[in-house]
Design a protein around this motif. Structure first.
Motif, PDB file in Angstrom:
ATOM      1  N   THR C 209      -4.957  -5.913   4.889  1.00  7.71           N
ATOM      2  CA  THR C 209      -4.309  -5.471   3.649  1.00  7.71           C
ATOM      3  C   THR C 209      -4.662  -4.023   3.349  1.00  7.71           C
ATOM      4  OG1 THR C 209      -4.552  -7.731   2.864  1.00  7.71           O
ATOM      5  CG2 THR C 209      -3.923  -6.122   1.226  1.00  7.71           C
ATOM      6  N   ASP C 210      -5.934  -3.662   3.580  1.00 10.00           N
ATOM      7  CA  ASP C 210      -6.359  -2.272   3.354  1.00 10.00           C
ATOM      8  C   ASP C 210      -5.526  -1.310   4.194  1.00 10.00           C
ATOM      9  OD1 ASP C 210      -8.253  -2.891   1.540  1.00 10.00           O
ATOM     10  OD2 ASP C 210     -10.003  -2.602   2.839  1.00 10.00           O
ATOM     11  N   ASP C 213      -1.974  -1.129   2.875  1.00  8.85           N
ATOM     12  CA  ASP C 213      -1.959  -0.414   1.593  1.00  8.85           C
ATOM     13  C   ASP C 213      -2.116   1.092   1.793  1.00  8.85           C
ATOM     14  OD1 ASP C 213      -1.459  -2.516  -0.049  1.00  8.85           O
ATOM     15  OD2 ASP C 213      -3.527  -2.838  -0.697  1.00  8.85           O
ATOM     16  N   GLN C 214      -3.009   1.460   2.698  1.00  6.81           N
ATOM     17  CA  GLN C 214      -3.218   2.887   2.969  1.00  6.81           C
ATOM     18  C   GLN C 214      -1.901   3.532   3.381  1.00  6.81           C
ATOM     19  OE1 GLN C 214      -5.701   4.925   2.670  1.00  6.81           O
ATOM     20  NE2 GLN C 214      -7.445   3.600   2.320  1.00  6.81           N
ATOM     21  N   THR C 217       1.129   3.288   0.495  1.00 10.20           N
ATOM     22  CA  THR C 217       0.923   4.061  -0.740  1.00 10.20           C
ATOM     23  C   THR C 217       0.576   5.517  -0.431  1.00 10.20           C
ATOM     24  OG1 THR C 217      -1.394   3.373  -0.852  1.00 10.20           O
ATOM     25  CG2 THR C 217       0.154   2.063  -2.119  1.00 10.20           C
ATOM     26  N   HIS C 218       0.670   5.883   0.835  1.00  8.20           N
ATOM     27  CA  HIS C 218       0.404   7.267   1.236  1.00  8.20           C
ATOM     28  C   HIS C 218       1.509   8.166   0.653  1.00  8.20           C
ATOM     29  CE1 HIS C 218       0.090  10.781   3.905  1.00  8.20           C
ATOM     30  NE2 HIS C 218      -1.181  10.410   4.044  1.00  8.20           N
ATOM     31  N   PRO C 219       1.109   9.327   0.088  1.00 10.10           N
ATOM     32  CA  PRO C 219       2.137  10.163  -0.557  1.00 10.10           C
ATOM     33  C   PRO C 219       3.315  10.501   0.371  1.00 10.10           C
ATOM     34  CG  PRO C 219      -0.055  10.999  -1.031  1.00 10.10           C
ATOM     35  CD  PRO C 219      -0.223   9.889  -0.055  1.00 10.10           C
TER      36      PRO C 219
END
Lengths: 52, 91, 646
Positions: C209-210, C213-214, C217-219
């Protein structure tokens, strides 16, 4: 061409006008009693309005 | 409770803002400066009020933390308002 | 435990957001409400009837809350409802939802509910998520610790719901009351009831999940992922839906031909073919697109991705004065602005909420789909890639208009800072195709029901208004009729007769009540590309924008003798009074922009008035959106003409 036995154009005018008038009445009654989105089939609790 | 946190701060260093904690480290909440209503919600979500452990899953903006097995996404504005101290196991 | 009174006993579902309450409610009541994989989708309490065996139970689905004590709208609603302060009696039974994968957190709400002294039974959900993370719950231990019945269910599987009625029957007021501050109690209770089966599993899920998510949700990568996912979604809809749409279109054309063959020409035949079949058919043809949109959105929601998208959106929406909380309402607005506006109740700050309500109708709802499809099909016939891009462009234009309008209102009439954003992120999971099919089916059925009621009624009324008063044939028509008698060959006779019929029908519509209204509005709507026929369609779609397509077909149907098959072909072949094409690229472009931005929905205005507590916000919304739509529609048309598109 059709082969049906339809009434005269004048009689047909009164029939279609009656149907159109009924449609308008139904439409108005639907709009007046509609309290929630047509997309929801469930009731919405009415007492919550404006409490927040 | 406050005395034990104070003791840990002395041992491990002062509290740091959530926004500046690096990812994957366990911390314990100590204080926050989140305003009014928003604080109530954070408290109910386990991110304010009483001390509790958390893990930063993603640092920076947006910030993702894990509290009580739940992931919470925070804006950097909130992450800056929450202070935490590292748990001993992270040292 | 349930009393046998005349009114059915009332059981209330209470739980934190995203614990599966609404899924169970839908399963038990057969009603369908939108179930999304992010917190807080249920903004209103919903009531349904559940019939386990011979009994009838009234079920109430309250919005998901983290705590009953919060000063937030959903907590206030729950608190007032459970204390019998909403004009209703206190509930007979409370079904409290406990999430097996985060038991300690969900037990805190249980602890608060025990103070209400209402019989309780607990419903344990998400056991599969807990198992994935290497743990399970010992239900007997949990029952013992809580002193109330606990039943484990999987809301998506009907077979697992049997024990719920038994648990409701044996609901009881808890014998043990947790302490006022239940945090330590809930952790200790959870520690006793949770059995760790695979200590490594949780770490594995967390690492996975980490990583996801990284990335999401990275710009940069997150934004690119979001744009790719949304573009792919709309391209798929446009491409896949084209086949069933053609079939439905052809089916209605055949039905129309059959009726024309069976009935003599006259008002009744015209009402059935042009008013009913033509009008309703041109709306029903868009059902495949609506079904596909909801199917794919539902799949996306269930994966857990959309909550991350909201988190990402907060960063982009904040500079425009909108909080990340507004992402869920604004996303719902792609289906319908009404649930979106209702859903914006969950935005805690009033200024944020008002800004969201005002701009939500800019987002392209499903009712705009028929208009987009019609106009884009005319603009990019046989070019699916360009059509798909134009489709995405319409959605983007709506989103940009919403953001800029929000910035404008936050800088002027709604000044003040936005609140910081915090949101629960659900675990990633494999979506259920069955559930997505259910959502798609339900939404399509709702649309069909609307086509069969409101749109049908509008079509009938509009047909009458475009057919009467009867207009005497002009001298030109009389002259053509005289030429028919003098024509030497059958082919020549037929051709002149067709011309006379077409001309007479056009004159009839132009002189009708509708035609007069269209002529009156034409000077105002001409800059966006509308002649009097299109003006009639725009005016009639004021109450509901999807009526545009069917209205246009009703108006054009009366004057159509081209033998065109299908509603899109009929519009494509139609001409204006001067003989030029009804919809040129510039007029289609102007109208497309007009419909992206215009507030053509009466029910939305009614909900805005109700939710903002005043008529002025609804009038502001109507005036601002209509003016912007007109100005940008006219600008688009002028630009297209300047670029050489006629």
């Amino acid at each position: 061409m059709g082969n049906s036995q339809l009434p005269t154009d004048e009689t047909q005018f009164w029939i279609v006008s009656g149907i159109a008038a009924l449609a308008v009445l139904l439409l108005i009654s639907r709009l007046l009693r509609k309290k929630s989105c047509g997309g929801c089939s469930s009731k919405v609790l009415p007492k919550d309005g404006g409490k927040h | 409770m406050i005395r034990s946190i104070k003791a840990r701060q002395d041992l491990l260093g002062g509290p740091v803002r959530l926004a500046s904690i690096s990812a994957n480290t366990p911390f314990e909440l100590v204080s926050d400066t989140v305003p009014g209503e928003q604080r109530q919600l954070l408290e109910a979500m386990g991110l304010a009020g009483a001390p509790g452990s958390l893990r930063v899953c993603r640092s920076g903006s947006p910030c993702i933390v894990e509290v009580d097995g739940t992931r919470l996404g925070l804006s950097s504005a909130i992450a800056r308002c929450i202070m935490a101290v590292p748990l001993p196991s992270s040292r | 435990m349930i009393s046998t009174s005349v009114t059915p006993p009332r059981a209330v579902l209470l739980g934190q957001p995203n614990t599966g309450k609404t899924t169970l409610f839908n399963r038990l009541c057969g009603l369908r409400s939108h179930v999304a994989n992010y917190p807080g989708i249920t903004a209103d309490a919903r009531i349904g009837r559940w019939q386990p065996g011979d009994t009838t139970i009234e079920l109430v689905d309250l919005p998901g809350v983290y705590s009953l004590d919060l000063d937030l709208p959903e907590s206030t609603l729950c608190r007032r409802f459970l204390n019998g302060k909403l004009g209703e009696a206190k509930p007979d039974v409370l079904l409290i939802f406990l999430d097996a994968s985060k038991l300690a957190r969900t037990l805190r709400l249980y602890a608060q509910a025990t103070r209400l002294e209402i019989p309780i039974c607990c419903v344990l959900t998400m056991a599969d998520s807990a198992l994935q993370q290497g743990s399970s719950i010992d239900i007997e231990v949990l029952e013992e610790l809580l002193g109330v019945p606990v039943v484990s269910i999987d809301g998506r599987r009907r077979s697992s719901l049997g024990p719920v009625s038994l648990a409701v029957e044996s609901a009881t007021v808890p014998s043990r009351t947790p302490p006022d501050d239940p945090r330590d109690w809930s952790r200790a209770t959870a520690d006793s009831a949770v059995i760790v089966t695979d200590p490594e599993a949780r770490a594995t899920v967390t690492r996975r999940t980490d990583r996801i998510d990284q990335f999401v949700t990275h710009p940069l990568w997150g934004t690119l992922t979001f744009l790719t996912v949304m573009s792919a979604l709309f391209l798929t809809i446009f491409w896949l839906a084209s086949w069933p749409m053609d079939w439905i279109d052809a089916l209605f054309s055949v039905a129309s031909s059959v009726i024309e063959g069976a009935l003599d020409a006259g008002p009744l035949r015209s009402l059935i073919t042009d008013g009913v079949v033509g009008g309703v058919g041109s709306t029903v043809v868009f059902v495949p697109q609506i079904a596909l949109l909801f199917f794919l959105l539902s799949l996306l929601e269930e994966t857990g991705y959309l909550a991350r998208a909201a988190l990402l959106a907060d960063r982009f929406m904040r500079p425009f004065g909108l909080p990340g909380h507004a992402f869920v309402p604004l996303l719902s607005s792609h289906a319908c602005a009404i649930p979106a506006i209702l859903c914006s109740r969950l935005i805690p700050d009033r200024q944020d909420r008002l800004a969201t309500i005002l701009v939500a109708p800019f987002l392209s709802c499903s009712a705009r789909l028929p208009v987009y499809v019609l106009l884009i099909s005319l603009l990019f016939a046989g070019q699916p890639l360009l059509a798909g891009l134009a489709f995405t462009g319409c959605y983007l234009l709506g989103a940009i208009a919403a953001l800029l309008s929000s910035l404008l209102v936050r800088k002027t009439i709604l000044r003040g800072p936005s609140r910081p954003f915090v949101m629960e992120l659900p675990p990633y999971q494999r979506p259920s195709i069955g559930h997505a099919l259910e959502v798609a089916g339900e939404r399509s059925w709702t649309f069909l029901r609307k086509a069969g009621t409101v749109i049908l009624l509008i079509c009938i009324a509009l047909w009458w208004l475009s057919s009467y008063p009867i207009n005497a044939p002009s001298a030109e028509v009389q002259s053509l009729r005289n030429q028919v008698a003098a024509a030497s060959t059958v082919d020549e006779k037929t051709a002149i007769e067709k011309r006379a019929n077409r001309l007479q029908a056009r004159e009839q519509v132009a002189a009708s009540f509708c035609g007069r209204a269209g002529h009156w509005a034409e000077p105002i709507l001409e800059p966006v590309g509308a002649d009097w026929q299109l003006s009639v369609a725009i005016l009639s779609s004021f109450a509901a924008r999807e009526v545009f397509v069917s209205s246009l077909n009703v108006v054009l149907g009366a004057g159509d003798d081209s033998g065109a098959v299908g509603s899109i072909a009929r519009v494509r072949n139609s001409v204006r009074d001067d003989g030029s094409a009804l919809l040129t690229p510039s007029s289609a472009g102007g109208l497309l922009v007009f419909y992206v931005l215009a507030m053509q929905c009466l029910p939305t205005l009614a909900v805005t008035r109700r939710e903002t507590g005043g008529l002025r916000w609804a009038l502001l919304q109507l005036g601002y959106m209509t003016a912007l739509a007109w100005a940008l529609g006219a600008a688009t048309r002028t630009l297209l003409i300047a670029l050489g598109w006629p």
